[in-house]
Scaffold this motif. Sequence first.
Motif, short mmCIF file in Angstrom:
data_model
loop_
_atom_site.label_atom_id
_atom_site.label_comp_id
_atom_site.label_asym_id
_atom_site.label_seq_id
_atom_site.Cartn_x
_atom_site.Cartn_y
_atom_site.Cartn_z
N VAL A 25 42.00 81.92 29.94
CA VAL A 25 40.78 81.91 29.31
C VAL A 25 40.85 82.60 27.98
O VAL A 25 40.15 82.01 26.91
N PHE A 26 41.60 83.68 27.71
CA PHE A 26 41.51 84.19 26.39
C PHE A 26 42.45 83.49 25.09
O PHE A 26 41.86 83.60 24.05
N GLU A 27 43.02 82.47 25.55
CA GLU A 27 43.72 81.48 24.62
C GLU A 27 42.48 80.75 24.14
O GLU A 27 42.72 80.42 22.95
N TYR A 28 41.80 80.23 24.92
CA TYR A 28 40.62 79.46 24.42
C TYR A 28 39.37 80.09 24.16
O TYR A 28 38.56 79.11 23.23
N ILE A 29 39.07 81.19 24.79
CA ILE A 29 37.59 81.66 24.47
C ILE A 29 37.77 83.14 23.96
O ILE A 29 38.01 84.00 24.82
N GLU A 30 38.25 83.33 22.70
CA GLU A 30 38.27 84.76 22.27
C GLU A 30 36.98 85.56 22.20
O GLU A 30 36.92 86.91 22.26
N ASP A 31 35.82 84.91 21.97
CA ASP A 31 34.46 85.69 21.93
C ASP A 31 34.26 86.46 23.37
O ASP A 31 34.55 85.69 24.50
N PRO A 32 34.03 87.76 23.32
CA PRO A 32 34.25 88.61 24.50
C PRO A 32 33.00 88.32 25.31
O PRO A 32 32.97 88.69 26.61
N ARG A 33 31.67 87.66 24.94
CA ARG A 33 30.71 87.40 25.65
C ARG A 33 30.92 86.30 26.49
O ARG A 33 30.82 86.42 27.80
N TYR A 34 31.54 85.22 26.13
CA TYR A 34 31.80 83.99 26.74
C TYR A 34 32.87 83.90 27.66
O TYR A 34 33.09 83.34 28.58
N GLY A 35 34.01 84.68 26.81
CA GLY A 35 35.32 84.75 27.61
C GLY A 35 35.23 85.56 29.00
O GLY A 35 35.88 85.13 29.93
N SER A 36 34.41 86.76 28.59
CA SER A 36 34.38 87.48 29.76
C SER A 36 33.70 87.01 30.99
O SER A 36 33.79 86.98 31.98
N LEU A 37 32.47 86.11 30.62
CA LEU A 37 31.85 85.36 31.54
C LEU A 37 32.59 84.44 32.23
O LEU A 37 32.44 84.07 33.45
N ALA A 38 33.36 83.59 31.31
CA ALA A 38 34.32 82.58 32.02
C ALA A 38 35.29 83.09 33.01
O ALA A 38 35.49 82.47 34.08
N ALA A 39 35.93 84.16 32.42
CA ALA A 39 37.02 84.75 33.47
C ALA A 39 36.25 85.25 34.62
O ALA A 39 36.67 85.27 35.84
N SER A 40 35.09 85.97 34.48
CA SER A 40 34.32 86.46 35.52
C SER A 40 34.04 85.31 36.74
O SER A 40 34.28 85.87 37.87
N MET A 41 33.59 84.44 35.96
CA MET A 41 33.43 83.30 37.17
C MET A 41 34.46 82.89 37.76
O MET A 41 34.76 82.43 39.05
N MET A 42 35.56 82.64 37.15
CA MET A 42 36.74 82.18 37.61
C MET A 42 37.32 83.14 38.68
O MET A 42 37.99 82.61 39.62
N LEU A 43 37.37 84.42 38.55
CA LEU A 43 38.03 85.25 39.22
C LEU A 43 37.14 85.88 40.27
O LEU A 43 37.69 86.07 41.46
#
Length: 200
Positions: A95-113
Amino acid sequence: MAAGLLLLLVFCGGFSIMSIELLGGRILAPYFGSSIYVWGSLITVFMLALSIGYLLGGRFSLNNPSVTRFGALFLVAAAAVMPLLLVGNQLMDFVFEYIEDPRYGSLAASMMLFFLPTIALGMISPYAVRLLVEHREHSGHIAGKLYFVSTIGSALGTLLTSFYLVLHFEVNQILIAVVAALILCGLIALGSDQRTRATA
């Protein structure tokens, strides 16, 4: 199953939800920090997943409700937490490799995990309501009691995890304990149902 034992299992479910949510902050912090964006993403995902879990748990309880199925919810929740332990770091790296923006990156990671395990944990309380309600006129009282116990478990899970557990244990160690507790809860429910059937 005795009502007291069922309430204890619901308590453990509530404890697990908030423990995992707080650990989520620790898991996301090395990649996206611990800003309001990260906590906003985590809370949003948990609230959304819980709302779906409540809906699905109520729906699931309409079809031949049983303590065995109730126990299976804990086992499913434990299995849904396992990816956090097995591939959590790899997913965060991805996720961090493709989305470094903390808003959308953390949202995507939270959804996945956290989305799927929280849905499974959210199904526990409404299903327990169905197991305990014998007369419709008592349904409100029983639902209130169950959500009281679940919320007290969540409050205690928040305090213990944030005040003590993260100070003395690694995140993965706490997650392993949560998985073990969920498996134990599931096995207790399955064993209780088998004993009830054997004595019937």
